[in-house]
Design an enzyme around this catalytic site. Structure first.
Site, PDB file in Angstrom:
ATOM      1  N   LYS A  85       0.852  -1.201   0.000  1.00  0.00           N
ATOM      2  CA  LYS A  85       0.000   0.000   0.000  1.00  0.00           C
ATOM      3  C   LYS A  85       0.885   1.248   0.000  1.00  0.00           C
ATOM      4  CE  LYS A  85      -3.989   1.894   2.547  1.00  0.00           C
ATOM      5  NZ  LYS A  85      -4.924   1.667   3.661  1.00  0.00           N
ATOM      6  N   SER A 160      -9.790   1.640   2.563  1.00  0.00           N
ATOM      7  CA  SER A 160      -8.905   2.366   1.691  1.00  0.00           C
ATOM      8  C   SER A 160      -7.839   1.507   1.015  1.00  0.00           C
ATOM      9  CB  SER A 160      -8.219   3.465   2.496  1.00  0.00           C
ATOM     10  OG  SER A 160      -7.442   2.896   3.539  1.00  0.00           O
ATOM     11  N   SER A 184     -10.020  -0.730   6.866  1.00  0.00           N
ATOM     12  CA  SER A 184      -9.466  -0.612   5.515  1.00  0.00           C
ATOM     13  C   SER A 184      -8.731  -1.830   4.979  1.00  0.00           C
ATOM     14  CB  SER A 184      -8.534   0.592   5.438  1.00  0.00           C
ATOM     15  OG  SER A 184      -9.294   1.749   5.264  1.00  0.00           O
TER      16      SER A 184
END
Ligand code: GLN
Length: 493
Positions: A85, A160, A184
Site C-alpha cells: 500500500k 482504503s 481498511s
C-alpha cells in the site's frame, strides 16, 4: 503458464523449494497480468519493473530470491510477490499515500514491515493505489483516480486498501500489505473475496507507516487464504524500538500487552481446538440497514460453523452502536494532528503564497482532496477549546467503555462474529453522501477502537456473483486463533 489468481503463497513456496517453479517465472506471470490490466483497473500507482529500478526491479529481486532458494536458505515468503500500500515507506521510492500533496515525496528509510519482508527475500511488486491518507471505503478518494474491482470493474474494490486487495484478486501479486484504521483491510478483503486481517494493536510496528490515526492504525495482510495471511503476519510482527506501542509476540501470547491508554490486557492463549470455540453474535446490532442477502449469507455461515462443532451464542453489546460516531470524533482529531506537518515547508509540495501563512493555506488547499479537508476541519473542531470536553474527551470515555464491553463479553465467548460490511461491493458514485460511505465501516471500526485483532474471511457469493465476507473479532493477542476459523470454514463448504 501459472494461474496466479488461483495460486496460494503456500503452494508457490512449496513448488519453488521443490524446484518446480522459479520466482522469476512467478514474478513474470504477475508482471504480465499487471501489464495487461493495470491501465484499466488502476491498481498499482507504480510497478517496480524496468532497468531504472536497478536491484529493486521485481525481476532482479526474483533472481536474488531464486539464488537464496537454490542455496537451501529460502523461507515461506522467499521469492513471493507482495504488493505494498502506498502509505508504507520503501526506501528510495515514492510514497504518496494516494495524495497530491506527497506526489513526489520519497521515502528515506524502510518501514519496519518492509525491512522484515526484504530480510526473507520477498519480492516487492510496487505501490498500490488507495484512498487519500487511508480515508475512505472505496478508493474513490484517491488523488490518482479510483481502483476498479477486478471481480466486477463497474464496482469499487472497497477501501482504503482497495489497490492492495485488487492486486491479489487480479493476480498481480500473491499477497499484499494494507493498513486498517477502521476497516481498511477487512472491508476491501470482503469486497474482493479475500482474507484480510487487522492484527492486535501493537503486534505490527507502525514505524514507516504514514500516520492517519495513530491510536487506531495497524498494518496487516491481505491474501487468498488464512494460511497465506498468517505467513505474511508471522513475518511482519515484532517489537520494534522505533515504535513504543509495538509488542512482543511469542507463540500465542504476548510478553507485554498493547500499549495505549486504556488498552485491553492480553488474553490467555487459547489451548483448545478451534472447533470448540464459542462464537458470540450481537444480533441486535445488525437488525437494520443491512442487505437481506448479506444477512442470509451470514446466517448460512453461522450454520456451517455449528456443523463444524462451534457453539454459537447470541450476545448483547449495547455500546457497539456508538462505535461509528466515536470513531468519527477520535479519528479526525488524530488526522488533523498528524496531517498538520504537511504544510508545504517540511514535507510535500509547496504552493507559494504572499507570506508563509498564505503558503501554508495554498499548499494545503491544493494538495489535499475534499474528504481529507473535511476530516481535518472536523478534527480541529472537536479538539478546539470549548468543544474538547464535549466531544473529544467524551468520545474517549465511551471508547474505554466499549473496550470494557468487549473484555466482559470475552469472559463468555471466544470471538464475536458479524458480517464484515452491510453490503457487497457497490457501484462507483453510489455513495456520494459521506455519511452513507461511513456506514460501510459500521462493523469494522469497533475492533480498532478497542485495539483488538479482527479478520474478514470470504463466505461465498451473492446472486450477482459478488463476494460476501464475515468478520471475527477476538480478545487482544488471539490473532493466531482467528486464522484457524477461516480454515475451518473453507474446509466445510
Ligand atoms: N473507511 C474508514 C474511513 O474512512 C476506515 C479507513 C481505514 O481503515 N484506513 O476512515
Amino acid at each position: 503458464m501459472i494461474d496466479i489468481k488461483k495460486l496460494t503463497i503456500e503452494k508457490a513456496g512449496e513448488m519453488m523449494r521443490k524446484g518446480e517453479l522459479t520466482s522469476v517465472d512467478l514474478i513474470s506471470a504477475c508482471l504480465k497480468n499487471a501489464k495487461e490490466k493495470n491501465k484499466e483497473l488502476n491498481i498499482f500507482l507504480e510497478v517496480f519493473s524496468g532497468s531504472a529500478y536497478g536491484g529493486d526491479d521485481a525481476l532482479e529481486q526474483a533472481k536474488k530470491a531464486d539464488e537464496i532458494i537454490k542455496n537451501g536458505k529460502g523461507t515461506k515468503l522467499t521469492g513471493i510477490p507482495i504488493a505494498i500500500k502506498d502509505n508504507i515507506l520503501i526506501m528510495g521510492h515514492k510514497v504518496s499515500s494516494g495524495s497530491k500533496i506527497l506526489e513526489n515525496y520519497q521515502a528515506s528509510y524502510d518501514a519496519f514491515v518492509i525491512k522484515k519482508l526484504k530480510d526473507v527475500g520477498a519480492v516487492l511488486m510496487g505501490r498500490t493505489n488507495m484512498d487519500e491518507f487511508a480515508m475512505g471505503s472505496s478508493t474513490e478518494n484517491s488523488a490518482y483516480g479510483p481502483v476498479k474491482n477486478p471481480i466486477d470493474p463497474s464496482r469499487v474494490p472497497g477501501g482504503s486498501s482497495g489497490g492492495s486487495a485488487a492486486a491479489v484478486a487480479a493476480g498481480m501479486a500473491l499477497g499484499a500489505l494494507g493498513s486498517d484504521t477502521g476497516g481498511s483491510i477487512r472491508q476491501p478483503a470482503s469486497f474482493c473475496g479475500l482474507v484480510g486481517m487487522k492484527p492486535t494493536y501493537g503486534a505490527v510496528s507502525r514505524s514507516g507507516l504514514t500516520a492517519m490515526s495513530s491510536s487506531l492504525d495497524q498494518i496487516g495482510p491481505l491474501a487468498k487464504t488464512s494460511e497465506d495471511a498468517k505467513i505474511i503476519f508471522d513475518c511482519i510482527i515484532g517489537k520494534d524500538e522505533m515504535d513504543s506501542t509495538s509488542i512482543d509476540f511469542v507463540g500465542e501470547s504476548f510478553s507485554s500487552g498493547p500499549r495505549f491508554s486504556g488498552a485491553p490486557t492480553p488474553a490467555r492463549p487459547f489451548r483448545k481446538a478451534s472447533a470448540n470455540f464459542v462464537i458470540g453474535v450481537p444480533r441486535d446490532f445488525f437488525k437494520e440497514g443491512i442487505d437481506s442477502e448479506v444477512l442470509q449469507n451470514f446466517n448460512k455461515t453461522v450454520e456451517k460453523l455449528k456443523n463444524k462443532g462451534y457453539k454459537i451464542k447470541d450476545v448483547v453489546m449495547p455500546l457497539l452502536k456508538y462505535s461509528l460516531p466515536i470513531y468519527y470524533i477520535i479519528m479526525p482529531a488524530e488526522v488533523s494532528t498528524n496531517l498538520s506537518r504537511l504544510d508545504g515547508v517540511r514535507y510535500g509540495m509547496r504552493k507559494k503564497g504572499e507570506d508563509v501563512f498564505d503558503s501554508f493555506k495554498k499548499s494545503r488547499s491544493v494538495g489535499f482532496g475534499s474528504e481529507t479537508r473535511r476530516r481535518i476541519i472536523l478534527g480541529a473542531y472537536v479538539l478546539s477549546h470549548g468543544y474538547y470536553d464535549a466531544y473529544y474527551n467524551k468520545a474517549w470515555k465511551v471508547r474505554r467503555a466499549i473496550m470494557k464491553e468487549y473484555e466482559d463479553i470475552f469472559k463468555e465467548v471466544n470471538f464475536i462474529m458479524t458480517p464484515t460490511v452491510p453490503t457487497t461491493a457497490f457501484k462507483f458514485g453510489e455513495k456520494k453522501d459521506p455519511l452513507q460511505m461511513y456506514l460501510s465501516d459500521i462493523f469494522t471500526v469497533s475492533a480498532n477502537l478497542a485495539g483488538l485483532p479482527s479478520i474478514s474471511v470470504p463466505s461465498g457469493f451473492s446472486s450477482s456473483q459478488l463476494p460476501f465476507g464475515v468478520e471475527f473479532t477476538g480478545p487482544a493477542c488471539s490473532d493466531l486463533s482467528l486464522f484457524a476459523i477461516e480454515k475451518d470454514l473453507r474446509n466445510n463448504k
